[in-house]
Design a protein around this motif. Structure first.
Motif, PDB file in Angstrom:
ATOM      1  N   GLY A 174      20.464  54.520  54.024  1.00 42.95           N
ATOM      2  CA  GLY A 174      20.401  54.922  55.423  1.00 42.95           C
ATOM      3  C   GLY A 174      21.579  55.725  55.902  1.00 42.95           C
ATOM      4  N   ALA A 175      22.516  56.053  55.012  1.00 41.51           N
ATOM      5  CA  ALA A 175      23.691  56.818  55.437  1.00 41.51           C
ATOM      6  C   ALA A 175      23.372  58.298  55.602  1.00 41.51           C
ATOM      7  CB  ALA A 175      24.831  56.637  54.436  1.00 41.51           C
ATOM      8  N   GLY A 176      22.232  58.729  55.098  1.00 44.08           N
ATOM      9  CA  GLY A 176      21.855  60.134  55.203  1.00 44.08           C
ATOM     10  C   GLY A 176      22.164  60.937  53.957  1.00 44.08           C
ATOM     11  N   LYS A 177      22.380  60.255  52.834  1.00 48.27           N
ATOM     12  CA  LYS A 177      22.746  60.959  51.605  1.00 48.27           C
ATOM     13  C   LYS A 177      21.709  61.998  51.209  1.00 48.27           C
ATOM     14  CE  LYS A 177      23.008  57.468  48.830  1.00 48.27           C
ATOM     15  NZ  LYS A 177      22.469  56.468  49.774  1.00 48.27           N
ATOM     16  N   GLY A 178      20.426  61.634  51.326  1.00 45.52           N
ATOM     17  CA  GLY A 178      19.375  62.539  50.880  1.00 45.52           C
ATOM     18  C   GLY A 178      19.358  63.837  51.655  1.00 45.52           C
ATOM     19  N   THR A 179      19.397  63.721  52.962  1.00 46.16           N
ATOM     20  CA  THR A 179      19.391  64.904  53.819  1.00 46.16           C
ATOM     21  C   THR A 179      20.601  65.783  53.543  1.00 46.16           C
ATOM     22  OG1 THR A 179      18.261  63.692  55.561  1.00 46.16           O
ATOM     23  CG2 THR A 179      19.414  65.689  56.218  1.00 46.16           C
ATOM     24  N   VAL A 180      21.761  65.157  53.493  1.00 45.82           N
ATOM     25  CA  VAL A 180      22.999  65.901  53.289  1.00 45.82           C
ATOM     26  C   VAL A 180      23.042  66.513  51.898  1.00 45.82           C
ATOM     27  CG1 VAL A 180      25.505  65.649  53.071  1.00 45.82           C
ATOM     28  CG2 VAL A 180      24.314  64.617  55.011  1.00 45.82           C
ATOM     29  N   ALA A 181      22.634  65.746  50.888  1.00 43.41           N
ATOM     30  CA  ALA A 181      22.656  66.269  49.517  1.00 43.41           C
ATOM     31  C   ALA A 181      21.737  67.473  49.386  1.00 43.41           C
ATOM     32  CB  ALA A 181      22.243  65.176  48.536  1.00 43.41           C
ATOM     33  N   ARG A 182      20.552  67.373  49.982  1.00 43.07           N
ATOM     34  CA  ARG A 182      19.625  68.508  49.927  1.00 43.07           C
ATOM     35  C   ARG A 182      20.212  69.729  50.615  1.00 43.07           C
ATOM     36  NH1 ARG A 182      16.304  70.284  53.674  1.00 43.07           N
ATOM     37  NH2 ARG A 182      16.319  68.326  54.833  1.00 43.07           N
ATOM     38  N   GLY A 183      20.749  69.524  51.818  1.00 44.78           N
ATOM     39  CA  GLY A 183      21.329  70.635  52.558  1.00 44.78           C
ATOM     40  C   GLY A 183      22.509  71.264  51.834  1.00 44.78           C
ATOM     41  N   LEU A 184      23.349  70.421  51.220  1.00 43.53           N
ATOM     42  CA  LEU A 184      24.511  70.937  50.501  1.00 43.53           C
ATOM     43  C   LEU A 184      24.088  71.717  49.263  1.00 43.53           C
ATOM     44  CD1 LEU A 184      27.599  71.036  50.301  1.00 43.53           C
ATOM     45  CD2 LEU A 184      27.508  68.899  48.989  1.00 43.53           C
ATOM     46  N   VAL A 208      15.377  69.913  34.486  1.00 43.07           N
ATOM     47  CA  VAL A 208      15.845  69.523  35.806  1.00 43.07           C
ATOM     48  C   VAL A 208      15.854  70.752  36.698  1.00 43.07           C
ATOM     49  CG1 VAL A 208      17.726  68.528  37.125  1.00 43.07           C
ATOM     50  CG2 VAL A 208      17.280  67.760  34.824  1.00 43.07           C
ATOM     51  N   ARG A 209      15.114  70.680  37.771  1.00 44.04           N
ATOM     52  CA  ARG A 209      15.115  71.783  38.735  1.00 44.04           C
ATOM     53  C   ARG A 209      15.317  71.212  40.122  1.00 44.04           C
ATOM     54  NH1 ARG A 209      10.924  72.512  35.327  1.00 44.04           N
ATOM     55  NH2 ARG A 209      11.095  74.306  33.945  1.00 44.04           N
ATOM     56  N   ALA A 210      16.117  71.925  40.941  1.00 42.74           N
ATOM     57  CA  ALA A 210      16.368  71.372  42.264  1.00 42.74           C
ATOM     58  C   ALA A 210      15.566  72.090  43.317  1.00 42.74           C
ATOM     59  CB  ALA A 210      17.831  71.521  42.625  1.00 42.74           C
ATOM     60  N   ALA A 211      15.084  71.285  44.256  1.00 41.21           N
ATOM     61  CA  ALA A 211      14.523  71.760  45.516  1.00 41.21           C
ATOM     62  C   ALA A 211      14.155  70.520  46.257  1.00 41.21           C
ATOM     63  CB  ALA A 211      13.290  72.615  45.302  1.00 41.21           C
ATOM     64  N   HIS A 212      14.054  70.597  47.544  1.00 42.08           N
ATOM     65  CA  HIS A 212      13.687  69.373  48.254  1.00 42.08           C
ATOM     66  C   HIS A 212      13.265  69.697  49.665  1.00 42.08           C
ATOM     67  CE1 HIS A 212      13.550  65.171  48.809  1.00 42.08           C
ATOM     68  NE2 HIS A 212      13.994  65.419  50.020  1.00 42.08           N
ATOM     69  N   THR A 213      12.354  68.933  50.164  1.00 46.69           N
ATOM     70  CA  THR A 213      12.010  69.065  51.566  1.00 46.69           C
ATOM     71  C   THR A 213      11.612  67.718  52.113  1.00 46.69           C
ATOM     72  OG1 THR A 213      10.715  70.304  53.154  1.00 46.69           O
ATOM     73  CG2 THR A 213       9.552  69.487  51.238  1.00 46.69           C
ATOM     74  N   GLY A 236      18.193  68.405  60.779  1.00 46.09           N
ATOM     75  CA  GLY A 236      18.842  68.575  59.482  1.00 46.09           C
ATOM     76  C   GLY A 236      19.022  70.042  59.149  1.00 46.09           C
ATOM     77  N   PRO A 237      19.670  70.309  58.031  1.00 40.19           N
ATOM     78  CA  PRO A 237      19.931  71.679  57.628  1.00 40.19           C
ATOM     79  C   PRO A 237      18.640  72.462  57.438  1.00 40.19           C
ATOM     80  CG  PRO A 237      21.158  70.108  56.286  1.00 40.19           C
ATOM     81  CD  PRO A 237      20.167  69.343  57.087  1.00 40.19           C
ATOM     82  N   ALA A 238      18.653  73.695  57.856  1.00 37.64           N
ATOM     83  CA  ALA A 238      17.469  74.533  57.694  1.00 37.64           C
ATOM     84  C   ALA A 238      17.248  74.816  56.223  1.00 37.64           C
ATOM     85  CB  ALA A 238      17.665  75.848  58.454  1.00 37.64           C
ATOM     86  N   HIS A 239      15.980  74.989  55.836  1.00 40.51           N
ATOM     87  CA  HIS A 239      15.678  75.291  54.443  1.00 40.51           C
ATOM     88  C   HIS A 239      16.173  76.688  54.106  1.00 40.51           C
ATOM     89  CE1 HIS A 239      13.385  71.701  53.943  1.00 40.51           C
ATOM     90  NE2 HIS A 239      12.564  72.011  54.930  1.00 40.51           N
ATOM     91  N   SER A 240      16.647  76.855  52.883  1.00 38.89           N
ATOM     92  CA  SER A 240      17.041  78.165  52.405  1.00 38.89           C
ATOM     93  C   SER A 240      16.082  78.584  51.310  1.00 38.89           C
ATOM     94  CB  SER A 240      18.480  78.115  51.854  1.00 38.89           C
ATOM     95  OG  SER A 240      18.485  77.448  50.601  1.00 38.89           O
ATOM     96  N   SER A 241      16.328  79.750  50.740  1.00 31.82           N
ATOM     97  CA  SER A 241      15.460  80.216  49.673  1.00 31.82           C
ATOM     98  C   SER A 241      15.652  79.412  48.397  1.00 31.82           C
ATOM     99  CB  SER A 241      15.759  81.701  49.381  1.00 31.82           C
ATOM    100  OG  SER A 241      17.113  81.855  49.001  1.00 31.82           O
ATOM    101  N   VAL A 242      16.720  78.616  48.349  1.00 29.63           N
ATOM    102  CA  VAL A 242      17.001  77.837  47.147  1.00 29.63           C
ATOM    103  C   VAL A 242      16.048  76.676  47.003  1.00 29.63           C
ATOM    104  CG1 VAL A 242      18.734  76.453  45.977  1.00 29.63           C
ATOM    105  CG2 VAL A 242      19.418  78.483  47.237  1.00 29.63           C
ATOM    106  N   GLY A 243      15.700  76.039  48.105  1.00 30.65           N
ATOM    107  CA  GLY A 243      14.858  74.855  48.036  1.00 30.65           C
ATOM    108  C   GLY A 243      13.740  74.909  49.049  1.00 30.65           C
ATOM    109  N   VAL A 264      27.173  68.882  56.349  1.00 32.80           N
ATOM    110  CA  VAL A 264      26.976  69.851  55.273  1.00 32.80           C
ATOM    111  C   VAL A 264      28.010  70.969  55.369  1.00 32.80           C
ATOM    112  CG1 VAL A 264      25.423  71.634  54.383  1.00 32.80           C
ATOM    113  CG2 VAL A 264      24.536  69.358  54.901  1.00 32.80           C
ATOM    114  N   ASP A 265      28.273  71.451  56.578  1.00 31.63           N
ATOM    115  CA  ASP A 265      29.271  72.508  56.766  1.00 31.63           C
ATOM    116  C   ASP A 265      30.632  72.066  56.233  1.00 31.63           C
ATOM    117  OD1 ASP A 265      27.401  74.125  57.966  1.00 31.63           O
ATOM    118  OD2 ASP A 265      28.056  73.702  60.025  1.00 31.63           O
ATOM    119  N   GLU A 266      31.024  70.840  56.580  1.00 27.88           N
ATOM    120  CA  GLU A 266      32.318  70.319  56.143  1.00 27.88           C
ATOM    121  C   GLU A 266      32.381  70.174  54.623  1.00 27.88           C
ATOM    122  OE1 GLU A 266      34.315  65.952  56.257  1.00 27.88           O
ATOM    123  OE2 GLU A 266      33.846  66.819  58.228  1.00 27.88           O
ATOM    124  N   MET A 267      31.322  69.587  54.054  1.00 24.37           N
ATOM    125  CA  MET A 267      31.298  69.387  52.608  1.00 24.37           C
ATOM    126  C   MET A 267      31.302  70.715  51.857  1.00 24.37           C
ATOM    127  SD  MET A 267      28.653  66.251  51.966  1.00 24.37           S
ATOM    128  CE  MET A 267      29.103  64.527  52.287  1.00 24.37           C
TER     129      MET A 267
END
Length: 307
Positions: free
Chosen positions: A31-41, A123-128, A147-154, A293-296
């Motif tokens: 519940g700390a938000g790791k998933g959202t932050v990890a995806r955005g980063l 292993v391929r990364a992307a997430h939504t 949360g962070p907006a999606h980019s072309s990466v994911g 995400v900006d800070e990280m």
């Protein structure tokens, strides 16, 4: 600096104007938000995203389905070894119409365990994800509306497969969440899945999130974060996410579940949840995912330049 770090540095030395591609570990409680932050980063940096929570949840679901008791560590360990060595668990990128995930696993990548688990590949990364109920860093590691907006990466949904069956929704049940903590405490389970995780991040340019990434899986990761928030805030995120999914649950019961999981994760004998000594502590309690995400990203880019 360890010999492993020297080898990695040599492999990833940047050219003119090029940044080294690092291993970024994000640990923390549910519940700390790791998933959202990890995806955005990962999207911001153009890195692969590897989530470990979905793998443990898949093991927990398999345990539940075959009717094993949560305290039958011997049988659970044997099952996990079979799941890993037989390539029976896979996380893979879904198509445009794939349903979004929720909770801890915010990765969308292919993680195939070959017959020899040390040859884990693909292993391929992307997430939504989407979750209208979370206001800050996602409900129980979900993506949230701010949360962070999606980019072309994911941006394509993740599917979790067990023996070829899509179990992406089934592993989000509350009892499977708690079961994941139980099975992750079994040494044989962690051993069976450790090689898969290390193979996924060995090349650098990867964001890994879980409970023991910076302490056990990659203790020599170049950048480590420990993301946390007060239990009440994490429980509220989880409660809102469950309600949004139409699950009848009380906040009190949700908070109790969060506290039980914290206790199980932090007190297990093998690889307990804890902040690595060199990890950067980040409190997501009253901050948006975008801000975090900006800070990280800034910190990772500074280290990638060798500063």
């Amino acid at each position: 600096m360890t010999e492993r770090q020297r080898q990695d540095d040599a492999r990833h030395l940047p050219g003119q104007g090029e940044l080294r591609r690092l291993r970024v570990a994000i640990d923390g409680p549910a519940g700390a938000g790791k998933g959202t932050v990890a995806r955005g980063l990962a999207e911001r940096l153009g890195y692969l995203l590897v989530d470990t929570g979905a793998i443990y949840r898949a093991v927990a679901l398999a345990v539940h389905r075959v009717g094993l008791a949560w305290d039958d560590s011997g049988a659970i360990g044997t099952l996990a070894e079979d799941l890993a060595s037989g390539g029976r668990i896979a996380l893979e990128r879904g198509g445009p119409g794939a349903p979004p995930d929720s909770t801890d696993a915010r990765a969308a990548h292919d993680v195939r365990a070959a017959h020899d688990v040390r040859a884990a590949h693909d292993v391929r990364a992307a997430h939504t994800t989407s979750d209208a109920g979370a206001a800050n860093a996602g409900a129980a590691d979900d993506g949230s509306a701010d949360g962070p907006a999606h980019s072309s990466v994911g941006g394509s949904g993740m599917r979790v497969l067990l023996d070829g069956e899509d179990i992406s929704s089934a592993i989000r049940a509350p009892e499977i969440s708690l079961g994941a903590s139980r099975v992750s405490a079994v040494p044989a389970v962690r051993k069976a899945l450790l090689a898969m995780q290390r193979q996924a991040g060995a090349g650098g340019g990867v964001v890994l999130e879980g409970r023991d990434i910076g302490t056990v899986v990659f203790p020599d990761a170049e950048v480590k974060f420990y993301l946390t928030a007060p239990a009440e805030i994490r429980a509220k995120r989880r409660y809102d996410e469950l309600v949004a999914r139409g699950i009848d649950v009380s906040f009190e019961a949700t908070l109790s579940d969060v506290l039980r999981r914290d206790k199980a994760d932090s007190e297990r004998a093998v690889a307990p949840l804890r902040k690595a000594d060199d990890a950067i502590l980040v409190d997501s309690g009253h901050r948006s995912p975008q801000e975090i995400v900006d800070e990280m990203a800034t910190l990772v880019e500074i280290r990638a330049r060798g500063a």
